[in-house]
Design an enzyme around this catalytic site. Structure first.
Site, PDB file in Angstrom:
ATOM      1  N   GLU A 176       0.709  -1.329   0.004  1.00  0.00           N
ATOM      2  CA  GLU A 176       0.077   0.130   0.142  1.00  0.00           C
ATOM      3  C   GLU A 176       0.850   1.414  -0.011  1.00  0.00           C
ATOM      4  O   GLU A 176       1.738   1.292   0.902  1.00  0.00           O
ATOM      5  CB  GLU A 176      -1.085   0.012   1.363  1.00  0.00           C
ATOM      6  CG  GLU A 176      -1.766   0.815   1.590  1.00  0.00           C
ATOM      7  CD  GLU A 176      -2.683   0.981   2.983  1.00  0.00           C
ATOM      8  OE1 GLU A 176      -3.639   1.601   2.986  1.00  0.00           O
ATOM      9  OE2 GLU A 176      -2.244  -0.167   3.387  1.00  0.00           O
ATOM     10  N   LYS A 209      -9.155   2.584  -2.089  1.00  0.00           N
ATOM     11  CA  LYS A 209      -9.423   1.597  -0.840  1.00  0.00           C
ATOM     12  C   LYS A 209     -10.695   2.104  -0.229  1.00  0.00           C
ATOM     13  O   LYS A 209     -11.176   3.166  -0.160  1.00  0.00           O
ATOM     14  CB  LYS A 209      -8.371   1.986   0.137  1.00  0.00           C
ATOM     15  CG  LYS A 209      -8.569   1.360   1.657  1.00  0.00           C
ATOM     16  CD  LYS A 209      -7.364   1.895   2.340  1.00  0.00           C
ATOM     17  CE  LYS A 209      -7.280   0.824   3.570  1.00  0.00           C
ATOM     18  NZ  LYS A 209      -5.754   1.151   4.343  1.00  0.00           N
ATOM     19  N   CYS A 213      -5.476  -3.442   2.354  1.00  0.00           N
ATOM     20  CA  CYS A 213      -5.357  -3.438   3.308  1.00  0.00           C
ATOM     21  C   CYS A 213      -6.579  -3.621   4.492  1.00  0.00           C
ATOM     22  O   CYS A 213      -7.047  -4.881   4.488  1.00  0.00           O
ATOM     23  CB  CYS A 213      -4.415  -2.297   4.209  1.00  0.00           C
ATOM     24  SG  CYS A 213      -3.926  -2.647   5.757  1.00  0.00           S
ATOM     25  N   SER A 253       0.325  -3.386   7.176  1.00  0.00           N
ATOM     26  CA  SER A 253      -0.193  -3.654   8.278  1.00  0.00           C
ATOM     27  C   SER A 253       1.123  -3.775   9.254  1.00  0.00           C
ATOM     28  O   SER A 253       1.962  -4.395   9.174  1.00  0.00           O
ATOM     29  CB  SER A 253      -0.653  -5.027   8.180  1.00  0.00           C
ATOM     30  OG  SER A 253      -1.196  -5.523   9.332  1.00  0.00           O
ATOM     31  N   LYS A 258      -0.354 -10.457  15.926  1.00  0.00           N
ATOM     32  CA  LYS A 258      -0.933 -10.106  14.831  1.00  0.00           C
ATOM     33  C   LYS A 258      -0.674 -10.797  13.359  1.00  0.00           C
ATOM     34  O   LYS A 258      -1.414 -11.092  12.762  1.00  0.00           O
ATOM     35  CB  LYS A 258      -0.727  -8.682  14.600  1.00  0.00           C
ATOM     36  CG  LYS A 258      -1.566  -7.922  13.505  1.00  0.00           C
ATOM     37  CD  LYS A 258      -1.472  -6.459  13.441  1.00  0.00           C
ATOM     38  CE  LYS A 258      -2.418  -5.792  12.466  1.00  0.00           C
ATOM     39  NZ  LYS A 258      -2.119  -4.371  12.321  1.00  0.00           N
ATOM     40  N   GLY A 263     -15.337 -62.233   4.732  1.00  0.00           N
ATOM     41  CA  GLY A 263     -14.439 -63.143   4.109  1.00  0.00           C
ATOM     42  C   GLY A 263     -13.066 -62.411   4.224  1.00  0.00           C
ATOM     43  O   GLY A 263     -12.695 -61.451   3.801  1.00  0.00           O
ATOM     44  N   ILE A 264     -12.327 -63.328   4.715  1.00  0.00           N
ATOM     45  CA  ILE A 264     -10.915 -62.996   5.173  1.00  0.00           C
ATOM     46  C   ILE A 264      -9.883 -63.314   4.142  1.00  0.00           C
ATOM     47  O   ILE A 264     -10.015 -64.740   4.205  1.00  0.00           O
ATOM     48  CB  ILE A 264     -10.201 -63.187   6.589  1.00  0.00           C
ATOM     49  CG1 ILE A 264     -11.531 -62.463   7.509  1.00  0.00           C
ATOM     50  CG2 ILE A 264      -9.039 -62.788   6.932  1.00  0.00           C
ATOM     51  CD1 ILE A 264     -11.328 -60.829   7.285  1.00  0.00           C
ATOM     52  N   GLY A 297      -5.460 -60.178   2.552  1.00  0.00           N
ATOM     53  CA  GLY A 297      -5.111 -58.945   1.745  1.00  0.00           C
ATOM     54  C   GLY A 297      -5.571 -57.574   2.740  1.00  0.00           C
ATOM     55  O   GLY A 297      -5.927 -57.821   3.833  1.00  0.00           O
ATOM     56  N   TRP A 348     -12.563 -53.206 -10.985  1.00  0.00           N
ATOM     57  CA  TRP A 348     -11.665 -54.422 -10.404  1.00  0.00           C
ATOM     58  C   TRP A 348     -12.488 -55.444  -9.570  1.00  0.00           C
ATOM     59  O   TRP A 348     -12.028 -55.420  -8.432  1.00  0.00           O
ATOM     60  CB  TRP A 348     -10.233 -54.249 -10.228  1.00  0.00           C
ATOM     61  CG  TRP A 348      -9.412 -55.209 -10.048  1.00  0.00           C
ATOM     62  CD1 TRP A 348      -8.710 -55.581  -9.021  1.00  0.00           C
ATOM     63  CD2 TRP A 348      -8.883 -55.917 -11.422  1.00  0.00           C
ATOM     64  NE1 TRP A 348      -8.074 -56.844  -9.312  1.00  0.00           N
ATOM     65  CE2 TRP A 348      -8.277 -56.838 -10.805  1.00  0.00           C
ATOM     66  CE3 TRP A 348      -9.127 -55.975 -12.695  1.00  0.00           C
ATOM     67  CZ2 TRP A 348      -7.465 -57.684 -11.555  1.00  0.00           C
ATOM     68  CZ3 TRP A 348      -8.358 -56.943 -13.529  1.00  0.00           C
ATOM     69  CH2 TRP A 348      -7.761 -57.718 -12.881  1.00  0.00           C
ATOM     70  N   THR A 367     -15.654 -58.720  -9.163  1.00  0.00           N
ATOM     71  CA  THR A 367     -16.681 -59.274  -9.858  1.00  0.00           C
ATOM     72  C   THR A 367     -18.095 -58.841  -9.648  1.00  0.00           C
ATOM     73  O   THR A 367     -18.408 -58.832  -8.647  1.00  0.00           O
ATOM     74  CB  THR A 367     -16.349 -61.025  -9.354  1.00  0.00           C
ATOM     75  OG1 THR A 367     -15.199 -61.382  -9.603  1.00  0.00           O
ATOM     76  CG2 THR A 367     -17.202 -61.924 -10.153  1.00  0.00           C
ATOM     77  N   LYS A 397     -21.544 -51.429 -12.588  1.00  0.00           N
ATOM     78  CA  LYS A 397     -21.229 -52.007 -10.880  1.00  0.00           C
ATOM     79  C   LYS A 397     -21.342 -51.071 -10.132  1.00  0.00           C
ATOM     80  O   LYS A 397     -21.930 -51.296  -9.038  1.00  0.00           O
ATOM     81  CB  LYS A 397     -19.639 -52.502 -11.155  1.00  0.00           C
ATOM     82  CG  LYS A 397     -19.358 -53.593 -12.023  1.00  0.00           C
ATOM     83  CD  LYS A 397     -17.905 -54.132 -12.089  1.00  0.00           C
ATOM     84  CE  LYS A 397     -17.655 -55.350 -13.205  1.00  0.00           C
ATOM     85  NZ  LYS A 397     -16.166 -55.730 -13.063  1.00  0.00           N
TER      86      LYS A 397
END
Length: 644
Positions: free
Chosen positions: A48, A117, A171, A198, A204, A359-360, A363, A479, A481, A607
């Site tokens: 300014e 301003k 400002c 400023s 500040k 279902g495990i 992965g 990706w 089924t 899907k």
């Protein structure tokens, strides 16, 4: 690629200043302009009243100072010829027997416009109304200077070159309840510039920083801020030369304050991203109706934006779904777990179901789903034995994944069951007359659907909820089924991309489980991603590696983020990927997998149109009921032609 379609490099500057010494100030302003040009910036914002200095006090009543200041503007105009940079400097201006504190916007030898301003601070240490008049309400006026006539003058000016639209406030304008930049942004400005003075008092700077980042977020804009430096008068105040460049809530660049030399900072702004944010934000569009006046657009044209990969200084994360800061990452992981567990808990309490079936496989995805289920059951005071975990070895199951699945379930205290699917699949091959030696898509999908049938039927038999394990990356590529691993009764990972799955599992391994479970989780993290639907290799190891077939998930997650979150054009996505992965993949590899991503993303929408319920976690979800509604028969020819 035409980089200048999307980006612009901008600068904020704090020149050396001598109070009321216009020649000295001009010399240093020009030094800063040259620095910005050498850095390939296309716009530079100065503090300014930098032509005269801000702290002139009663000298603003001196005609000589005002006259020489306007001559200084002419000097900057002459200096800007053929320099192809938008320059904004602060100087006083007399209009209708009043003095205004103004931003002069200069390009290629001309003053494009002058912005007064709007709000003058006149409290505590500030006395601006003693010398200046407020610019509120000044719109669509014209100013004549000794060297140029009919210059636009007002608070509604927007300066436009292509998609780059600059607007200016000064400002105090930023510190009021409704800053002018709020209206200017609604009228199309996407780069807000603030010429400021400023002063510094304790803390500040923190507030100023917060103010700028918040305003850029609220306006969905960039914000360039330049404040006066240490050579302003220190009779009562000290100025620090604070320089900041922000974009949509993030501080991209900031200087170290209190420097004693000419200083210029620069950064690249992604204006295409800002415009896309506005397009998708209906509230922003609705708020446009609240603007009290119309803008006046002033056209100019940059000759060449000149941004290529070798001078691209924006940080581009390889993993945009994952926080790069480690402490922030831990907080984010904790929050994601809270969202997922709360979502599952709601579904269980609503249905009155106190059992889950998962279902495990050993992965990543099924591991994360099990960790979510375990934490949810703990939260609801339901025994973990009510989680039925079923491992279903098939033709491609390896000892490594099988042992990890079994050991994880045992250590987490679930009801572990083993059901081998080989005989059932062989019988099904016989029923549908499929040769089991032909390892095609039928061979693979028979196994996936057999596993899903087992999970669904056991859930029906025992009054349980089948928890889906598939993630966002798999949904994006299709990706999975169809009506196999694609289907469940509630899918807790449906908006978690693969790159984030890794960090979530690693977070649990590092912070929330025993050493024994940690070791299992770390080995799962180290295991190649695979559906294990094709037979093992001769050494009994995984032969079917997903990323060898569909490409690296980290690339696909990157593509997904920019394709969905920002709606970016292919050339921009590819350029950003080349920046982010420059040390990992060749350009040819990136382009190859992006083409693959686009083809699969469109062809596999059917899907996603039939995906089960699941919680939205991040900014991207592909749920057809929530965020993403696309016809299953949408064509990708437009994107294919663009890429070709």
């Amino acid at each position: 690629m035409e980089s200048n379609q999307y980006y612009i490099r901008v600068s904020a500057a704090c020149p050396l200043t001598n109070i009321a010494d216009i020649d000295f100030n001009l010399k240093n302003i020009k030094i800063c302009i040259d620095k910005a040009i050498n850095n390939k910036s296309k716009a530079i914002v100065f503090p300014e009243l930098c032509i005269t200095s801000y702290t002139c006090g009663e000298l603003f009543n001196q005609n000589l100072l005002i006259e020489k200041s306007i001559e200084g503007i002419k000097s900057i105009c002459d200096y800007s010829i053929n320099k192809d940079i938008l320059i904004s400097v602060g100087a006083p201006l007399t209009y209708n027997s009043s003095l205004y504190n103004c931003a002069f916007v200069i390009f290629n030898g001309k003053v494009l416009g002058i912005v007064p301003k709007s709000y003058l601070p006149n409290y505590t240490e500030f006395y601006e109304k003693r010398w200046f008049s407020e610019g509120i309400g000044i719109i669509n006026k014209k100013i004549n200077l000794p060297f140029q006539e009919n210059i636009p003058f007002g608070t509604n000016l927007i300066f436009k070159s292509g998609i780059f639209k600059f607007a200016f406030e000064i400002c105090e304008d930023l510190w009021v309840t409704i800053p002018p930049s709020s209206y200017l942004s609604l009228m199309g400005a996407n780069i807000i510039c603030n010429l400021s003075a400023s002063n510094e008092i304790v803390s500040k700077a923190d507030y100023r920083r917060s103010l700028i980042s918040s305003q850029s977020a609220r306006c969905m804009s960039s914000y360039i801020y330049a404040s006066s430096g240490v050579y302003e008068s220190s009779t009562d105040l000290v100025f620090s030369g604070h320089l900041l460049i922000s974009e949509n809530g993030s501080i991209l660049k900031e200087n170290n304050r209190f420097q004693r030399e000419n200083e210029v900072i620069d950064h690249i702004i992604d204006v295409d991203k800002l415009n896309n944010e506005r397009l998708r934000n209906i509230s922003f569009r609705d708020n446009i109706k609240a603007t009290p006046f119309e803008s006046l657009e002033i056209d100019f044209k940059f000759s060449n934006n000149n941004i290529e990969n070798d001078n691209f200084n924006r940080f581009v994360s390889k993993h945009p779904f994952v926080p790069s800061n480690e402490s922030e990452r831990e907080d984010r992981c904790k929050e994601i777990f809270n969202i997922q567990t709360s979502a599952l808990a709601k579904r269980l309490t609503h249905t009155g179901i106190k059992k889950a079936v998962i279902g495990i496989s050993g992965g990543l995805d099924s591991t994360l789903a099990l960790l979510i289920a375990s934490k949810t059951f703990d939260m609801l005071d339901i025994p973990r034995k009510n989680i039925t975990t079923i491992t279903m070895p098939g033709f491609g199951t390896t000892d490594r994944t099988y042992n990890n699945a079994v050991n994880l379930c045992k250590n987490l205290g679930t009801d572990l069951r083993e059901i081998n699917i080989v005989d059932a699949c062989l019988q099904h091959f016989k029923d549908i007359s499929h040769d089991a030696k032909i390892h095609d898509v039928t061979y693979e999908n028979v196994q996936a659907r057999e596993r899903t049938q087992i999970l669904m039927d056991i859930a029906n038999k025992e009054g349980g909820l089948v928890i889906g394990t598939g993630d966002l990356s798999e949904l994006a590529l299709g990706w999975c089924t169809y009506n196999g691993d694609h289907m469940s009764m509630y899918s807790v990972n449906s908006s978690i991309p693969k790159t984030l799955v890794r960090y979530l599992v690693n977070y649990v391994a590092s912070t929330q489980v025993s050493k024994k479970v940690t070791d299992i989780l770390m080995d799962i993290l180290d295991t190649p991603v695979s559906p294990e639907l094709l037979p093992k290799d001769k050494e009994g190891k995984i032969a079917q590696k997903t990323e060898d077939i569909v490409g690296p998930y980290e690339l696909h997650d990157f593509f997904l983020y920019y394709f969905i979150r920002q709606g970016s054009n292919p050339d921009k996505i590819i350029q950003l990927a080349k920046v982010a992965f420059k040390d990992c993949y060749t350009s040819e590899t990136i382009e190859k997998w992006f083409k693959y991503f686009v083809k699969r993303f469109f062809s596999q929408q059917f899907k996603r149109s039939a995906m089960p319920d699941g919680p939205k976690v991040g900014t991207i979800s592909l749920s057809p009921r929530g965020d993403f509604r696309m016809p299953s028969d949408a064509s990708f020819n437009l994107w294919k032609s663009y890429l070709d």
